[in-house]
Scaffold this active site. Structure first.
Site, mmCIF file in Angstrom:
data_model
loop_
_atom_site.group_PDB
_atom_site.id
_atom_site.type_symbol
_atom_site.label_atom_id
_atom_site.label_comp_id
_atom_site.label_asym_id
_atom_site.label_seq_id
_atom_site.Cartn_x
_atom_site.Cartn_y
_atom_site.Cartn_z
ATOM 1 N N ASP A 54 42.319 30.557 25.033
ATOM 2 C CA ASP A 54 41.069 30.744 25.611
ATOM 3 C C ASP A 54 40.159 30.750 24.475
ATOM 4 O O ASP A 54 38.959 29.886 24.675
ATOM 5 C CB ASP A 54 40.900 32.256 26.065
ATOM 6 C CG ASP A 54 41.258 32.451 27.473
ATOM 7 O OD1 ASP A 54 41.584 31.440 28.317
ATOM 8 O OD2 ASP A 54 41.436 33.645 27.972
ATOM 9 N N SER B 78 47.924 42.754 29.400
ATOM 10 C CA SER B 78 46.589 42.527 29.720
ATOM 11 C C SER B 78 46.700 41.634 31.002
ATOM 12 O O SER B 78 47.440 41.128 31.345
ATOM 13 C CB SER B 78 45.947 41.510 28.374
ATOM 14 O OG SER B 78 46.925 40.374 28.573
ATOM 15 N N ASP C 236 37.534 46.049 24.420
ATOM 16 C CA ASP C 236 37.381 45.057 23.312
ATOM 17 C C ASP C 236 36.065 44.490 23.249
ATOM 18 O O ASP C 236 35.546 44.313 22.059
ATOM 19 C CB ASP C 236 38.479 44.183 23.575
ATOM 20 C CG ASP C 236 39.951 44.601 23.197
ATOM 21 O OD1 ASP C 236 40.263 45.869 22.868
ATOM 22 O OD2 ASP C 236 40.808 43.854 23.342
ATOM 23 N N ARG D 75 37.246 28.955 32.591
ATOM 24 C CA ARG D 75 36.729 29.118 31.137
ATOM 25 C C ARG D 75 35.672 28.060 30.926
ATOM 26 O O ARG D 75 34.538 28.509 30.494
ATOM 27 C CB ARG D 75 37.824 28.931 30.023
ATOM 28 C CG ARG D 75 38.733 30.070 29.909
ATOM 29 C CD ARG D 75 38.382 31.243 30.273
ATOM 30 N NE ARG D 75 39.256 32.360 30.132
ATOM 31 C CZ ARG D 75 39.288 33.510 30.532
ATOM 32 N NH1 ARG D 75 38.275 33.638 31.426
ATOM 33 N NH2 ARG D 75 40.086 34.468 30.157
#
Length: 402
Positions: free
Chosen positions: A124, A176, A15, A95
Site C-alpha cells: 500500500d 488486520s 495506528d 488505493r
C-alpha cells in the site's frame, strides 16, 4: 508563524490516531484528516469526529461509493484481471482513488504533504505514493512507519497513553482487515502460518459454505458494453448493484480465497479475501464473453489480463501503460452485452445459462447434423497444413537417427 499542513489518510483506528498525533508533535504539522467512504458504514463519520477530537485542524469524510465502483472497479472488471490467478484486487483498486482525493484535498487546503498508515513492508505504501506522484509530481509524502523510532506495539501504546489517545483494553482479533465495497482482506496474526486454516468466525461478508442454505438460488445478471447493469431484471446504479451482488453471493458463501501472493516489494505474504459480489460478477461476465467475443480477441485480451492485474496490484493505475491497456479493454468490452444465469450453492457460483443479442454462437455450425456453412471434408487439409512444420521436423529427426 503558521504551521505547514499535511493531509493524512485516516481510518480512525489506533495506528492512524497515533500517526495523527506524531505528525503534530514530532513533525510540527497541522494535520488535515481524510476518510474515504468506500462502503465501510457508520465508522466513516465516527472517524471524522474522532480525528477532530484527536487534534486534526480539519477532517473530511467523503462518500466515494459510486465513483469507486463506476470509475475504478468496473473499468478493472472489463479486463477480467486476476492477480496470480485468484485475487480480484479489492484492496489494490481502492488505493488510487484514495490517493487522488488526498491530492485534491491537499490542493484545496494548501497542504504541502500527504501521509498514510501503510507499513514499510507492504504494497500500500507503493500504491498511495506512486498514485500521488503521478497526479502531483512535487508532493511530499510522509510515511511514519518508515520514519519513526517506535520498535513495537508497546512503544505505540505508550505514546498513545502519553497523548490521551484511547488504547483498547479488550483483546482485538489478531489479524488486520481492510474493507471496502468490493472485498475484505485479512492478513497477519495466525494467518502468517500458511498451513493454518483461517478461523471460521473471521469472515464478515460471507457465511460459511457449510452453513449456507440447503437450496440453490438462481440469479440473472445483465451486462451492457461490459458492465453489469441489472440483477434479476432490476436496473441499479454501480454501487447499488455491487451491494446487491454482495448480499446475494454472501449468503451462499461465495467468494472466499486463501492465497500466498508475491508482494511488489519482494516478499511472499498470505492473504485471505472475501469478494462475494465481485466473484459473482466476474463469472457472469465471462459467461457473456464466451458468446460475444471473437476467439482471437478473447485470447488476446486474456493474455493481457495478467499484465493489467500486475499494474493495478503494483500501484501503476495512473501510469500511461495502464491507461493505454484500458483503451483496449474498453474497446473489447463494447461487444459484451447479454445476460448470464448463475446457480449459487454452498460456496459455488456455477454458470448455468447465457444469452446475448449479438451472440457468435451458431447452433447450425456446432450441430452434429449435416448442414450449415461448415464442410467437414475441409478439416483434413486444415489439419495437414497446421501439422506441416511438425511433419518436417519429424522427418529431419528421423534422417538424423534420433
Amino acid at each position: 508563524m503558521a504551521k505547514e499542513k499535511i493531509v493524512l489518510a485516516y481510518s480512525g483506528g489506533l495506528d492512524t490516531s497515533i500517526i495523527l498525533k506524531w505528525l503534530q508533535t514530532e513533525k510540527n504539522y497541522d494535520v488535515v484528516c481524510f476518510t474515504a467512504d468506500l462502503g465501510q458504514g457508520d465508522e466513516v463519520e465516527e472517524a471524522r469526529v474522532k480525528a477532530l477530537n484527536t487534534g486534526a485542524v480539519a477532517a473530511y469524510a467523503l462518500d466515494l461509493r459510486e465513483e469507486f465502483v463506476r470509475d475504478y472497479v468496473f473499468p478493472m472488471f472489463r479486463s477480467s484481471a486476476l492477480y496470480e490467478g485468484y485475487y480480484l484486487l479489492g484492496t489494490s483498486i481502492a488505493r488510487p482513488l484514495i490517493a487522488k482525493k488526498m491530492v485534491e484535498i491537499a490542493e484545496k487546503e494548501g497542504a504541502v504533504a500527504i501521509s498514510h498508515g501503510a507499513t514499510g513492508k507492504g504494497n500500500d505504501q507503493v500504491r498511495f505514493e506512486m498514485s500521488a506522484y503521478a497526479l502531483k509530481p512535487d508532493i511530499v509524502t510522509v510515511a511514519p512507519w518508515r520514519d519513526w523510532d517506535f520498535q513495537g506495539r508497546a512503544d505505540l501504546e505508550a505514546f498513545a497513553r502519553e497523548h490521551g489517545i484511547p488504547v483498547p483494553t479488550t483483546k482485538k482479533d489478531p489479524w488486520s482487515m481492510d474493507a471496502n465495497m468490493l472485498h475484505i482482506s485479512y492478513e497477519g496474526g495466525p494467518l502468517e502460518d500458511p498451513w493454518q486454516e483461517p478461523p471460521t468466525h473471521m469472515f464478515k461478508l460471507t457465511v460459511n459454505p457449510e452453513d449456507a442454505p440447503n437450496e440453490a438460488e438462481y440469479v440473472e445478471i445483465e451486462y451492457v458494453n461490459g458492465d453489469p447493469v441489472a440483477i434479476d431484471g432490476e436496473q441499479l446504479s454501480p454501487a447499488a448493484l455491487l451491494t446487491k451482488a454482495n448480499e446475494i453471493a454472501g449468503r451462499h458463501g461465495v467468494g472466499r480465497i486463501d492465497l500466498v501472493e508475491n508482494r511488489f516489494v519482494g516478499m511472499k505474504s498470505r492473504g485471505v479475501y472475501e469478494t462475494p459480489g465481485g466473484t459473482l460478477l466476474y463469472h457472469g461476465r465471462r459467461a457473456v464473453e464466451s458468446l460475444t467475443l471473437d476467439r482471437e480477441v478473447l485470447h488476446q485480451r486474456d493474455a493481457l489480463g495478467p499484465k493489467y492485474a500486475e499494474l493495478v496490484y503494483n500501484g501503476f493505475w495512473f501510469a500511461p501503460e495502464r491507461e493505454a491497456l484500458q483503451v483496449y479493454m474498453d474497446h473489447v468490452a463494447q461487444s459484451v452485452t447479454g445476460t448470464a444465469r448463475l446457480k449459487l450453492y454452498k460456496g459455488n457460483a456455477t454458470v448455468v445459462g447465457r444469452k446475448a443479442p449479438k451472440s457468435l454462437y451458431d447452433k447450425d455450425l456446432v450441430s452434429f447434423e449435416a448442414g450449415g456453412d461448415y464442410n467437414q471434408h475441409d478439416a483434413g487439409a486444415f489439419i495437414k497444413l497446421n501439422a506441416l512444420r511438425m511433419r518436417v521436423q519429424a522427418r529431419v529427426e528421423a534422417k538424423a537417427g534420433k
